[in-house]
Design a protein around this motif. Sequence first.
Motif, PDB file in Angstrom:
ATOM      1  N   LEU A  22      -3.768  -1.274 -10.934  1.00  0.00           N
ATOM      2  CA  LEU A  22      -3.720  -2.732 -11.121  1.00  0.00           C
ATOM      3  C   LEU A  22      -4.245  -3.121 -12.494  1.00  0.00           C
ATOM      4  CD1 LEU A  22      -4.986  -3.966  -7.632  1.00  0.00           C
ATOM      5  CD2 LEU A  22      -2.675  -4.179  -8.542  1.00  0.00           C
ATOM      6  N   GLU A  23      -5.315  -2.437 -12.922  1.00  0.00           N
ATOM      7  CA  GLU A  23      -5.910  -2.729 -14.223  1.00  0.00           C
ATOM      8  C   GLU A  23      -4.905  -2.432 -15.335  1.00  0.00           C
ATOM      9  OE1 GLU A  23      -8.601  -4.239 -14.236  1.00  0.00           O
ATOM     10  OE2 GLU A  23      -9.261  -4.261 -16.325  1.00  0.00           O
TER      11      GLU A  23
ATOM     12  N   ALA B  70      -2.673  -5.298 -15.556  1.00  0.00           N
ATOM     13  CA  ALA B  70      -3.385  -6.412 -16.181  1.00  0.00           C
ATOM     14  C   ALA B  70      -3.443  -6.228 -17.691  1.00  0.00           C
ATOM     15  CB  ALA B  70      -4.797  -6.526 -15.584  1.00  0.00           C
ATOM     16  N   LEU B  71      -3.804  -5.015 -18.111  1.00  0.00           N
ATOM     17  CA  LEU B  71      -3.889  -4.731 -19.547  1.00  0.00           C
ATOM     18  C   LEU B  71      -2.538  -4.926 -20.216  1.00  0.00           C
ATOM     19  CD1 LEU B  71      -6.230  -1.612 -19.488  1.00  0.00           C
ATOM     20  CD2 LEU B  71      -6.723  -3.820 -20.577  1.00  0.00           C
TER      21      LEU B  71
ATOM     22  N   THR C 232      -9.226   6.508  -3.456  1.00  0.00           N
ATOM     23  CA  THR C 232      -7.992   5.741  -3.290  1.00  0.00           C
ATOM     24  C   THR C 232      -8.151   4.335  -3.849  1.00  0.00           C
ATOM     25  OG1 THR C 232      -7.547   6.993  -1.287  1.00  0.00           O
ATOM     26  CG2 THR C 232      -6.279   4.976  -1.607  1.00  0.00           C
ATOM     27  N   ALA C 233      -9.289   3.705  -3.510  1.00  0.00           N
ATOM     28  CA  ALA C 233      -9.520   2.340  -3.983  1.00  0.00           C
ATOM     29  C   ALA C 233      -9.566   2.298  -5.510  1.00  0.00           C
ATOM     30  CB  ALA C 233     -10.827   1.792  -3.381  1.00  0.00           C
ATOM     31  N   ILE C 234     -10.255   3.288  -6.095  1.00  0.00           N
ATOM     32  CA  ILE C 234     -10.364   3.317  -7.556  1.00  0.00           C
ATOM     33  C   ILE C 234      -9.002   3.587  -8.200  1.00  0.00           C
ATOM     34  CG2 ILE C 234     -11.340   4.640  -9.490  1.00  0.00           C
ATOM     35  CD1 ILE C 234     -13.892   4.944  -7.659  1.00  0.00           C
TER      36      ILE C 234
ATOM     37  N   LEU D  29       0.820  -1.213   0.000  1.00  0.00           N
ATOM     38  CA  LEU D  29       0.000   0.000   0.000  1.00  0.00           C
ATOM     39  C   LEU D  29       0.854   1.264   0.000  1.00  0.00           C
ATOM     40  CD1 LEU D  29      -2.661  -1.257   2.521  1.00  0.00           C
ATOM     41  CD2 LEU D  29      -2.966  -0.893   0.067  1.00  0.00           C
TER      42      LEU D  29
ATOM     43  N   VAL E 147      -6.003   2.823  -6.969  1.00  0.00           N
ATOM     44  CA  VAL E 147      -5.205   1.599  -6.879  1.00  0.00           C
ATOM     45  C   VAL E 147      -5.729   0.559  -7.874  1.00  0.00           C
ATOM     46  CG1 VAL E 147      -4.580  -0.340  -5.372  1.00  0.00           C
ATOM     47  CG2 VAL E 147      -4.493   1.994  -4.491  1.00  0.00           C
ATOM     48  N   GLY E 148      -7.081   0.469  -7.978  1.00  0.00           N
ATOM     49  CA  GLY E 148      -7.685  -0.472  -8.923  1.00  0.00           C
ATOM     50  C   GLY E 148      -7.298  -0.152 -10.357  1.00  0.00           C
TER      51      GLY E 148
END
Lengths: 438, 86
Positions: free
Chosen positions: A426-427, A430-431, A418-420, A38, A422-423
């Motif tokens: 991560l995305e 992934a991409l 914050t969550a979005i 984090l 970080v998401g």
Amino acid sequence: MSNSTRSSPPPLPPYTGPGSPQDVPPLPGSSPLDPATLPEPIRDELLAPDPVAIDTSSDELKDGLNRCPKCGASDIRHKPGSDLLICLYCRNEWHGARVEEEFGLGIGLDELSGTVIASGARDIAADAASLMTFKCTGCGAEVTVNTDNAMTARCHWCRHVFGVNEQVDNGAVPDAVLPFHIRKDDAVARIRQFVDKRRFFALKAFKEQFTPENVVGVYLPYMIVDGKASADIAGKGEIQTRRYTKGSGDDKKTYYDADVYRVERHVDFTVDDLPLESSTERGNLDTRVNTNNIINTILPFDTKNAVKWNASYLSGFSSEKRNTDVQHLIPRMEDQLLSIARAQVEDSVERYGRGVRWEQERLDVHGTRWVSMYLPVWLYSYHQPGSNGGMLHYIAVNGRTGETMGSVPVQQWKLLLTAITVGTFLEGIALWIVGTSS
Amino acid sequence: MSDDSGLWLLLLGPAGATGLYWGLYRYYRNTDKSHAFERETVVDAKPVTGSDQKIGQITGTRETEIDGNNVQSYRKRVKRLESDTG
Ligand SMILES: [Zn+2]
Ligand SMILES: [Zn+2]
């Protein structure tokens, strides 16, 4: 209309099931989050030390009176940080009698039979009044004690202190009281430390109004239950016999073979001092509408050190009244006994590597013993405005062990953002992986 | 197939965001906490007794554990049978 533009947070977890206080709580120190991954400010919060719970043990205790045994004065207080009473007139100090020895509560668990109810745990009379009036022997004035929130009052004219000490049938007077050990400044420090670890996403108004000095010492009503019971549990268990894969490459899949067993277990056990909230409100742990689970979490107390009821211990503290009788608490006690039995048999089914599905359970309660007790809790509360009256958040400190737990209101947009973020990060990874592997 | 595993990977963002949201939310609000009476109460238990009887076999399942495994969900009540003593 500002509401429509604001993104709404995910729904609250349900009252029961995983993530609710009805689920088996996580082990102390375990966290669903890995701090290492984090951002630094959040990581620092998560890694900061928790408030330390201290261990308290009490000396042996002697008999106590409401008037000072030395000089007869009535101005008697609990001496902070101890189980002592102190006379404010002559500074004489003395102990209350421990109920453990007085009532023989520590012994005979294995011989419990039927339902034994201590006098202070008897049913509450339906017509019980909250206001009790005393005629002052010093000056003749009338002194009123509201037993909903206090057990002592002082005569305004001659300063005699009156306490509700007789066990009148209004359910207001418990059998025992466990005096505060944790002092106010200690509780304030623990609450401050707890909140300091949770500032980053805390509601702005909460941070601005945070004044732990406003913490209140409250005696909360509990039933302390000893019990002797047996439980039978039956279900099915599976042991893996073979593990193999079929197919190849990306189509490779793992399969298992297993033996299925019918599993039955029986356990006889006693429990010592199981605490149950005896106020309907405090016993309601629905986290969608209240934060009483916070107060529940700071259990247990060293109830073995409780002293015989003496209202002088309550001077300067507020109290809440019991409104539940033994009958109403029996279902919750049985539920907890069943959970304890299930925990007890867990080790005996270790060989079932694929787990066990318990399908039936049975409880035989052979005997119980109920004692009504006041337990000491420091409560800091913050009212978060909102729909349906908002939410009252508690930070609670166990008045004996110092165990601290709290609910800090969250600044939703900041946490979501914050969550979005970080998401999204991560995305991106992934991409990138998908892009390079195809 | 590589398409399949790639699409699965695209859940990483939403899953990470949701996991972080709930992890931090619980850290602040502690809605999952309660008194762990199962391990914090003084319990004196006699040795556990019981029976184990093989009743069947399963072949070729893809599930890694028994359906409805509740061995650690002590508080999840199952069908309660009446007791003798009332
Ligand atoms: Zn005195
Ligand atoms: Zn007076």
